[in-house]
Design an enzyme around this catalytic site. Structure first.
Site, mmCIF file in Angstrom:
data_model
loop_
_atom_site.group_PDB
_atom_site.id
_atom_site.type_symbol
_atom_site.label_atom_id
_atom_site.label_comp_id
_atom_site.label_asym_id
_atom_site.label_seq_id
_atom_site.Cartn_x
_atom_site.Cartn_y
_atom_site.Cartn_z
ATOM 1 N N SER A 108 0.852 -1.186 0.000
ATOM 2 C CA SER A 108 0.000 0.000 0.000
ATOM 3 C C SER A 108 0.890 1.239 0.000
ATOM 4 O O SER A 108 2.024 1.207 0.485
ATOM 5 C CB SER A 108 -0.862 -0.013 1.254
ATOM 6 N N SER A 109 0.344 2.331 -0.525
ATOM 7 C CA SER A 109 1.123 3.579 -0.577
ATOM 8 C C SER A 109 1.400 4.153 0.813
ATOM 9 O O SER A 109 2.246 5.028 0.967
ATOM 10 C CB SER A 109 0.390 4.621 -1.422
ATOM 11 N N CYS A 110 0.702 3.634 1.844
ATOM 12 C CA CYS A 110 0.920 4.175 3.201
ATOM 13 C C CYS A 110 2.261 3.743 3.786
ATOM 14 O O CYS A 110 2.626 4.163 4.883
ATOM 15 C CB CYS A 110 -0.213 3.764 4.131
ATOM 16 N N TYR A 137 -0.362 -0.834 10.201
ATOM 17 C CA TYR A 137 -0.578 -1.438 8.881
ATOM 18 C C TYR A 137 0.659 -1.229 7.997
ATOM 19 O O TYR A 137 1.131 -2.153 7.331
ATOM 20 C CB TYR A 137 -1.811 -0.817 8.230
ATOM 21 N N LYS A 141 3.274 -3.982 6.218
ATOM 22 C CA LYS A 141 3.526 -4.027 4.776
ATOM 23 C C LYS A 141 5.018 -3.852 4.462
ATOM 24 O O LYS A 141 5.554 -4.500 3.570
ATOM 25 C CB LYS A 141 2.691 -2.962 4.057
ATOM 26 N N HIS A 180 -12.656 3.216 3.168
ATOM 27 C CA HIS A 180 -11.740 4.253 2.692
ATOM 28 C C HIS A 180 -12.538 5.451 2.171
ATOM 29 O O HIS A 180 -13.755 5.389 2.032
ATOM 30 C CB HIS A 180 -10.832 3.684 1.600
#
Length: 308
Positions: A108-110, A137, A141, A180
């Site tokens: 994920s981009s987070c 999270y 990742k 989201h």
């Protein structure tokens, strides 16, 4: 991948996994293995080991994860870290044990630092502190990316990591609190319209910018990269274009046909100011998104209505 290769999609019922499943079926792959969470608890080490030993897949798309929006991420911090670590550790390790030819891990981009320069280049990973609300999270990742690279280094595994931007599309989660931003807006505007309300309240100032990718485009990119991308480190998957939350809200409002006003609740958090992916590496592999935002939101809204 051959058309009869044994392909395991972990998380095939989620938005991403189901999009990959549809894409593979459309391309004529006929030996796709799936297990629902009720059939196989991916957090259970022994159960996952037994599954891999029995099935021995050739290729794995690791799209299973515990996911949610800003509230869910911040509320269930322990679960988000533990569950995601267990899921990916079990799958990645057993893919190595059973000699899987190639595994693709979806992140994920987070994962990128909260204040990283924009657009987000792959090399910005671990160069600063994370956004606190979704740190558990993101940490999970990041651990998955590093595990794939470590197994590549130590055992020669062809395990690759792809980092999608914000996703939306068919089979999205429209939960009023745990979803989201885009599906949450679709639901909010729909309920305001059908409930005859005169305004919709949006969290934050409306100024943060976000990039959105239709999940079927992501699936197309994943299948394409499964064929072409064999490098360590990660590759971003996105559109390379972003909009403000206010612009997004106005687009959703138009598509749904809500006539009322927008109100921004500035007491609520904005999250990261901007999260735009640098997709030059992705484009160098010959892939570019096809579904533009307005068209994608229309498709997502139709899907939302069909499941209502």
């Amino acid at each position: 991948m051959e058309k009869n290769s044994k392909i395991y999609i972990a998380g095939h019922k989620g938005m991403v996994g189901s999009a990959i499943f549809r894409k593979l079926q459309k391309e004529g792959y006929e030996n796709i293995i799936t297990r629902s969470s009720s059939e196989l608890d991916l957090r259970n080490q022994a159960a996952v080991a037994e599954f891999f030993e029995q099935e021995k897949p050739d290729y794995v798309f690791l799209a299973a994860a515990k996911v949610g929006g800003i509230i869910a991420n911040n509320t269930y911090r322990g679960e988000f870290l533990y569950d995601n670590l267990m899921i990916q550790n079990n799958i990645i390790h057993n893919a190595y044990v059973q000699g899987v030819k190639k595994l693709m891990f979806l992140g994920s981009s987070c994962i990128y630092p909260k204040m990283a320069p924009q657009p987000l280049k792959e090399e910005y990973l671990l160069t600063g502190t994370l956004e606190p609300t979704n740190e558990p999270y993101a940490i999970a990742k990041i651990a998955g990316i590093k595990l794939c690279d470590a197994y590549r280094d130590q055992y020669g595994c062809n395990f690759v990591s792809v980092m999608p931007t914000n996703l939306y599309g068919y089979n999205d989660n429209y939960h009023p609190e745990n979803s989201h931003v885009l599906p949450a807006l679709i639901r909010k505007f729909h309920e305001a319209k059908t409930g005859g309300k005169d305004k919709v309240v949006i969290w934050g100032t409306g100024s943060p910018k976000r990039e959105f990718l239709f999940a079927d485009d992501l699936a197309d990119a994943c299948v394409s990269l499964m064929e072409t991308y064999n490098e360590p480190n990660l590759i971003n998957i996105g559109t390379g274009e972003d909009v403000t939350i206010k612009e997004l809200a106005l687009t959703v409002k138009k598509i749904i046909g809500f006539e009322g006003e927008l109100e921004f609740d500035t007491t609520k958090p904005d999250g990261t100011p901007r999260k735009l992916m640098d997709v030059s590496k992705l484009h160098s592999y010959g892939w570019k998104h096809k579904v533009e935002l307005e068209e994608g939101i229309q498709l997502a809204y139709e899907d939302f209505l069909s499941k209502l």
